[in-house]
Design a protein around this motif. Sequence first.
Motif, PDB file in Angstrom:
ATOM      1  N   GLY A   1       6.471  -4.184  11.904  1.00 12.55           N
ATOM      2  CA  GLY A   1       5.723  -3.821  10.702  1.00 12.55           C
ATOM      3  C   GLY A   1       5.974  -2.377  10.310  1.00 12.55           C
ATOM      4  N   SER A   2       5.946  -1.475  11.303  1.00 17.29           N
ATOM      5  CA  SER A   2       6.154  -0.062  11.000  1.00 17.29           C
ATOM      6  C   SER A   2       7.575   0.197  10.512  1.00 17.29           C
ATOM      7  CB  SER A   2       5.846   0.788  12.236  1.00 17.29           C
ATOM      8  OG  SER A   2       4.452   0.794  12.463  1.00 17.29           O
ATOM      9  N   LEU A   3       8.539  -0.527  11.080  1.00 20.96           N
ATOM     10  CA  LEU A   3       9.929  -0.406  10.607  1.00 20.96           C
ATOM     11  C   LEU A   3      10.024  -0.783   9.130  1.00 20.96           C
ATOM     12  CD1 LEU A   3      12.338  -1.856  13.325  1.00 20.96           C
ATOM     13  CD2 LEU A   3      12.586   0.290  12.071  1.00 20.96           C
ATOM     14  N   LEU A   4       9.340  -1.876   8.796  1.00 18.45           N
ATOM     15  CA  LEU A   4       9.325  -2.342   7.417  1.00 18.45           C
ATOM     16  C   LEU A   4       8.737  -1.263   6.509  1.00 18.45           C
ATOM     17  CD1 LEU A   4       9.933  -4.933   5.795  1.00 18.45           C
ATOM     18  CD2 LEU A   4       7.557  -5.604   6.136  1.00 18.45           C
ATOM     19  N   THR A   5       7.628  -0.648   6.980  1.00 20.92           N
ATOM     20  CA  THR A   5       6.995   0.426   6.217  1.00 20.92           C
ATOM     21  C   THR A   5       7.979   1.554   5.933  1.00 20.92           C
ATOM     22  OG1 THR A   5       4.895  -0.033   7.289  1.00 20.92           O
ATOM     23  CG2 THR A   5       5.120   2.113   6.257  1.00 20.92           C
ATOM     24  N   ILE A   6       8.704   1.972   6.964  1.00 20.27           N
ATOM     25  CA  ILE A   6       9.634   3.092   6.811  1.00 20.27           C
ATOM     26  C   ILE A   6      10.719   2.747   5.786  1.00 20.27           C
ATOM     27  CG2 ILE A   6      11.366   4.486   8.005  1.00 20.27           C
ATOM     28  CD1 ILE A   6       9.565   4.212  10.546  1.00 20.27           C
TER      29      ILE A   6
ATOM     30  N   GLY B   1       7.704  12.954   2.943  1.00 19.40           N
ATOM     31  CA  GLY B   1       7.384  13.231   4.343  1.00 19.40           C
ATOM     32  C   GLY B   1       5.906  13.002   4.609  1.00 19.40           C
ATOM     33  N   GLY B   2       5.049  13.457   3.680  1.00 16.99           N
ATOM     34  CA  GLY B   2       3.606  13.302   3.835  1.00 16.99           C
ATOM     35  C   GLY B   2       3.184  11.850   3.845  1.00 16.99           C
ATOM     36  N   ILE B   3       3.713  11.096   2.886  1.00 25.14           N
ATOM     37  CA  ILE B   3       3.296   9.684   2.798  1.00 25.14           C
ATOM     38  C   ILE B   3       3.812   8.885   3.994  1.00 25.14           C
ATOM     39  CG2 ILE B   3       3.601   7.566   1.474  1.00 25.14           C
ATOM     40  CD1 ILE B   3       2.907   8.899  -0.929  1.00 25.14           C
ATOM     41  N   LEU B   4       5.019   9.200   4.449  1.00 30.74           N
ATOM     42  CA  LEU B   4       5.564   8.499   5.630  1.00 30.74           C
ATOM     43  C   LEU B   4       4.601   8.622   6.800  1.00 30.74           C
ATOM     44  CD1 LEU B   4       9.357   9.402   5.753  1.00 30.74           C
ATOM     45  CD2 LEU B   4       8.389   7.107   5.978  1.00 30.74           C
ATOM     46  N   ILE B   5       4.226   9.871   7.125  1.00 38.10           N
ATOM     47  CA  ILE B   5       3.380  10.077   8.293  1.00 38.10           C
ATOM     48  C   ILE B   5       1.987   9.521   8.053  1.00 38.10           C
ATOM     49  CG2 ILE B   5       2.328  11.834   9.775  1.00 38.10           C
ATOM     50  CD1 ILE B   5       5.309  11.425  10.260  1.00 38.10           C
ATOM     51  N   GLN B   6       1.459   9.691   6.848  1.00 37.97           N
ATOM     52  CA  GLN B   6       0.121   9.177   6.578  1.00 37.97           C
ATOM     53  C   GLN B   6       0.081   7.658   6.711  1.00 37.97           C
ATOM     54  OE1 GLN B   6      -1.259   8.244   2.885  1.00 37.97           O
ATOM     55  NE2 GLN B   6      -3.330   9.079   3.126  1.00 37.97           N
ATOM     56  N   THR B   7       1.087   6.986   6.141  1.00 42.08           N
ATOM     57  CA  THR B   7       1.088   5.522   6.192  1.00 42.08           C
ATOM     58  C   THR B   7       1.239   5.031   7.635  1.00 42.08           C
ATOM     59  OG1 THR B   7       2.136   5.554   4.041  1.00 42.08           O
ATOM     60  CG2 THR B   7       2.118   3.457   5.195  1.00 42.08           C
TER      61      THR B   7
ATOM     62  N   GLN C   1       0.806  -1.220   0.000  1.00 39.82           N
ATOM     63  CA  GLN C   1       0.000   0.000   0.000  1.00 39.82           C
ATOM     64  C   GLN C   1       0.845   1.279   0.000  1.00 39.82           C
ATOM     65  OE1 GLN C   1      -3.378  -0.031   2.800  1.00 39.82           O
ATOM     66  NE2 GLN C   1      -2.873   2.109   3.193  1.00 39.82           N
ATOM     67  N   PRO C   2       1.849   1.403   0.885  1.00 40.30           N
ATOM     68  CA  PRO C   2       2.666   2.613   0.832  1.00 40.30           C
ATOM     69  C   PRO C   2       3.426   2.763  -0.486  1.00 40.30           C
ATOM     70  CG  PRO C   2       3.527   1.062   2.470  1.00 40.30           C
ATOM     71  CD  PRO C   2       2.184   0.581   2.060  1.00 40.30           C
ATOM     72  N   LEU C   3       3.905   1.639  -1.004  1.00 45.54           N
ATOM     73  CA  LEU C   3       4.620   1.663  -2.273  1.00 45.54           C
ATOM     74  C   LEU C   3       3.728   2.212  -3.380  1.00 45.54           C
ATOM     75  CD1 LEU C   3       6.934  -1.249  -3.133  1.00 45.54           C
ATOM     76  CD2 LEU C   3       5.576  -0.288  -4.967  1.00 45.54           C
ATOM     77  N   MET C   4       2.468   1.720  -3.362  1.00 52.16           N
ATOM     78  CA  MET C   4       1.487   2.143  -4.347  1.00 52.16           C
ATOM     79  C   MET C   4       1.203   3.645  -4.215  1.00 52.16           C
ATOM     80  SD  MET C   4      -2.326   0.589  -4.380  1.00 52.16           S
ATOM     81  CE  MET C   4      -2.919   1.719  -3.141  1.00 52.16           C
ATOM     82  N   PHE C   5       1.085   4.113  -2.955  1.00 50.14           N
ATOM     83  CA  PHE C   5       0.809   5.532  -2.719  1.00 50.14           C
ATOM     84  C   PHE C   5       1.917   6.412  -3.301  1.00 50.14           C
ATOM     85  CE2 PHE C   5      -2.519   4.850   0.601  1.00 50.14           C
ATOM     86  CZ  PHE C   5      -3.429   5.753   0.084  1.00 50.14           C
ATOM     87  N   VAL C   6       3.170   6.021  -3.059  1.00 50.40           N
ATOM     88  CA  VAL C   6       4.282   6.824  -3.560  1.00 50.40           C
ATOM     89  C   VAL C   6       4.194   6.934  -5.077  1.00 50.40           C
ATOM     90  CG1 VAL C   6       6.784   6.965  -3.847  1.00 50.40           C
ATOM     91  CG2 VAL C   6       5.823   6.227  -1.658  1.00 50.40           C
TER      92      VAL C   6
END
Lengths: 264, 339
Positions: free
Chosen positions: A113-118, A62-68, A33-38
């Motif tokens: 999970g959040s580490l992976l997201t970052i 910065g926006g996508i990081l915090i949103q995700t 999902q985050p990858l797709m957003f970027v």
Amino acid sequence: MSNTLLTESRIFARRNLEHIRQVPEKLTNVTIQPLMFVLLFAYVFGGAIKVGGGGYKEYLIGGILIQTLAFAMMGPAMSIATDLQEGVIDRFRSLPSRRSAYLLGHYMAEMLGSLLTIVILLGTGLIVGWRTHAPFLHVVEALLLLLVFASAIIWIGLWMGILVRSPDAVMGVGFVVVFPITFISNAFVPLESLPNILQWVASVNPVSVLIAAVRTLFGNPVAPVTKHVWPIDHPVGAAWLYSVALVVLGWVIAQRRYRARTTD
Amino acid sequence: MYETSVQHTKDSTGTKRSTPPSDGGITATGLGKRFGDLWALRNLDLRVEPGTVLGLLGHNGAGKTTAIRILTTLSQPTEGSATVAGLDVVRDSAAVRNRIGVASQQSTVDGLMSGRLNLQTIGRLHGMSKAAARQRGDELLEQLDLTDFATALVKTYSGGMRRRLDVAASLMGGPDVLFLDEPTTGLDPRSRGDLWQMLADLVREGTTIILTTQYLEEADRMADDIVVLDHGETVAHGTPAELKARIGDDRLDIKVAAAGELVAAAGALSAFAESDATFDTEQLVVTAPIKAGVRVIDVVRALDEAGIDAVDITRREATLDDVFLALTSDRHNREELTA
């Protein structure tokens, strides 16, 4: 023989990781999902939204990081709501383990999970052309800030999961809460493009402040401040205050709610 | 039949009983639990000697599960007090949890883990090393006939397999006191017999057990003492033999053609009955406990002589409903109990 709090928490965390191993789709919201957003924002909206100095891709990360990370509230909420609905919680409560270990275990697993997201977001950012333009220590501070914010979100998510009556309700409640707070912000558009009243809301919104802080620390373009209130005028200091306060608040209310929910 | 070498395995996993089983019993004094305006349990007095089995008998909603939840520290009593293994369930709840095993009515195993991993996780939370937890778990899987499914996800288990895994989970810590809430509900007759045998072996080794059940046969076979609960209150307390003496022997059901014949049928039946007959006016059935040695053919003749049009006559063992009728007939009529 008795376990330390850390050992007990790790036993519970391993259980959550085992769930992910069995149902890897659970990871979609923190990986694909985050990858797709970027990619969507960078290439679909990127041409339409203009920001000063540095280009939209640098503004976007910065926006996508915090949103995700904010959307990552749903994961812990979902898994704890599921546990509470099934009888498994009674089993753990009748075992000689600390009550707090159960919640800490959830926290530890979700933090991975959040580490992976970052990592995925920053990696994708680098691929589409995002760069930092700041001293190394500022970048480190930004990453630490992200971890503290992620912790706050997970504790709030755990609280939410204990609060709702069933796992089905998590999605509904989650979207209603997370969408407005992430979109009434500077995440994707500059603040000046918002209606006047929403500019005030966005200027004190922790999400805007966190995003402004991360952009500042990474040396990326920052949306011009339109309403001069303390949080958005001092984004880095305010972001630390917000994050630490939310971690403490989330931790306290999650523990209290868990105690109340599991006492009859 | 399950292999039982529980005493041995307790030693091998290092979770030996730390105190002699002499204080391994259970007491309850005036125990009560109120939810809003409703008392789910009231004035429960118990005394379970170490190494014995207490059966809590009752319908759904009688207060069995509430009693178990209080004794296993999952629920706080509104009034009264209780001790398990000599420890107060409210003040020493953490210590109580070290000494007990619980298999509750609702399945409490994790569907997204294998049976083996479920047991291993529980063993680890009991303070066992990974290897010891694995070994103890595998022994219990073997005893409960689940070895073939050790690595399968629990969500693929049948209801009976889940029940058995729950029982295995409750035995992981080598408990002094075992609480089983309707352990054989959903088990096929063979598994039920095997489980009874396994529990009997545990009791012989000194484990104290409280089990709840809706089956009279189970309470009769397993329990040294039986407490009958109804609407949260204790309606009888005694050994199975005492209880049976109070509720009488076999029952005879006579179904008649018309409601007007019910009283006449009861009159004809009274010569064979141990106590007054009860009526089911909807089903048109008269029921009475019959004296030992009564032959059905004699009852048929008596009905025929009285000119009663009996549609059907059935002789059967007393059921839980009959127990309640016998024990609570002054408070409830049959319609309520069979509703």
